[in-house]
Design a protein around this motif. Structure first.
Motif, PDB file in Angstrom:
ATOM      1  N   GLU A 133       0.838  -1.200   0.000  1.00  0.00           N
ATOM      2  CA  GLU A 133       0.000   0.000   0.000  1.00  0.00           C
ATOM      3  C   GLU A 133       0.872   1.249   0.000  1.00  0.00           C
ATOM      4  OE1 GLU A 133      -2.725   0.153   3.291  1.00  0.00           O
ATOM      5  OE2 GLU A 133      -3.815   1.842   2.446  1.00  0.00           O
ATOM      6  N   GLY A 134       0.566   2.163  -0.891  1.00  0.00           N
ATOM      7  CA  GLY A 134       1.289   3.431  -0.889  1.00  0.00           C
ATOM      8  C   GLY A 134       0.956   4.218   0.373  1.00  0.00           C
ATOM      9  N   PHE A 135       1.973   4.905   0.905  1.00  0.00           N
ATOM     10  CA  PHE A 135       1.764   5.709   2.109  1.00  0.00           C
ATOM     11  C   PHE A 135       2.052   7.162   1.763  1.00  0.00           C
ATOM     12  CE2 PHE A 135       3.600   8.026   5.651  1.00  0.00           C
ATOM     13  CZ  PHE A 135       2.675   7.817   6.653  1.00  0.00           C
ATOM     14  N   ILE A 136       1.046   8.013   1.859  1.00  0.00           N
ATOM     15  CA  ILE A 136       1.247   9.448   1.646  1.00  0.00           C
ATOM     16  C   ILE A 136       0.773  10.163   2.904  1.00  0.00           C
ATOM     17  CG2 ILE A 136       0.256  11.474   0.453  1.00  0.00           C
ATOM     18  CD1 ILE A 136       2.365  10.399  -1.220  1.00  0.00           C
ATOM     19  N   VAL A 137       1.682  10.944   3.456  1.00  0.00           N
ATOM     20  CA  VAL A 137       1.424  11.536   4.765  1.00  0.00           C
ATOM     21  C   VAL A 137       0.163  12.416   4.763  1.00  0.00           C
ATOM     22  CG1 VAL A 137       2.953  13.519   4.361  1.00  0.00           C
ATOM     23  CG2 VAL A 137       2.629  12.670   6.678  1.00  0.00           C
ATOM     24  N   SER A 138      -0.112  13.050   3.603  1.00  0.00           N
ATOM     25  CA  SER A 138      -1.241  13.995   3.552  1.00  0.00           C
ATOM     26  C   SER A 138      -2.603  13.305   3.716  1.00  0.00           C
ATOM     27  CB  SER A 138      -1.212  14.766   2.228  1.00  0.00           C
ATOM     28  OG  SER A 138      -1.072  13.868   1.167  1.00  0.00           O
TER      29      SER A 138
END
Ligand SMILES: NC(=O)c1ccc[n+]([C@@H]2O[C@H](COP(=O)([O-])OP(=O)(O)OC[C@H]3O[C@@H](n4cnc5c(N)ncnc54)[C@H](OP(=O)(O)O)[C@@H]3O)[C@@H](O)[C@H]2O)c1
Length: 193
Positions: A133-138
């Motif tokens: 799973e991609g993790f994007i802080v926003s």
């Protein structure tokens, strides 16, 4: 809450993101292994941050060092670097393992047309039924207050160590940025203006 994952691995482990991820995994009850690019960083991770094991990926054979450190395989991988190291790590994951894809710093200067084909990884991902799973802080903005509260408490309790690599002066921003990509920082790279 105790983690159900016993062995967590993090790359870019002595950086801003990796050093916090590894410590949180420890707090949550995981055994944690980190990869970093110098012996000083390895020592910091093991002695000051409490990683169970840290490995210098520049002076080790990543596949055999990981087999030795994690003979039962990797359950959970927080990927800050992508590229060759991540291919090796993913090939040593356990069934139903989970991978958080946070960054791919190893390839930020690469020619995209020459990057290895994803198909190299596909057998491991398919047969071990991994979850990536991609993790994007926003995405998590609305929960930052929870994270801040918990992280600040852990810092006060001495459970979480934070470190900054400070470069003085606006004129040195460029050098600081290139230095960060080259691994000169331990902890969060910041420029004081
Ligand atoms: N998804 C998101 O929301 C989000 C947010 C922030 C950051 N990120 C990503 O998270 C990653 C870490 O960011 P950060 O701010 O914490 O940076 P950082 O880890 O503090 O600094 C970068 C580190 O990467 C390592 N590195 C450089 N080239 C490498 C290579 N070819 N292979 C392995 N390691 C290499 C260097 O350490 P060594 O000495 O160990 O090589 C360097 O110190 C980056 O990929 C960044 O783009 C993602």
């Amino acid at each position: 809450m105790k983690s159900i994952y016993s062995l967590c691995l993090v790359t870019g482990a002595a950086g801003a993101v990796g050093s916090i991820v590894g410590q949180i995994a420890k707090i949550k009850g995981c055994r944690v292994i980190g990869f970093a690019g110098s012996d000083d960083k390895v020592e910091w991770l093991e002695k000051d941050l409490g990683f169970d094991k840290a490995i210098n990926y520049k002076t080790s054979d990543v596949a055999s060092a990981l087999k030795e450190a994690a003979p039962k395989g990797v359950d959970c991988y927080f990927d800050n670097v992508g590229g060759e190291i991540s291919s090796v790590i993913i090939s040593q994951m356990n069934m139903f393992g989970r991978v958080a894809l946070c960054g791919s710093i190893s390839s930020y200067n690469e020619d995209a047309s020459k990057m290895p084909k994803a198909s190299i990884l596909q057998p491991s991902i398919v047969f071990k039924q991994l979850k990536l799973e991609g993790f994007i802080v926003s995405r998590w903005f609305d929960r930052w207050h929870e994270a801040f509260a918990e992280i600040v408490q852990w810092i006060h309790e001495g459970k979480l160590v934070v470190r900054e690599h400070v470069t003085e002066g606006f004129d040195n921003i460029y050098d600081a940025f290139i230095g960060m990509l080259a691994g000169e920082n331990t902890g969060k790279a910041v420029v004081k203006v």
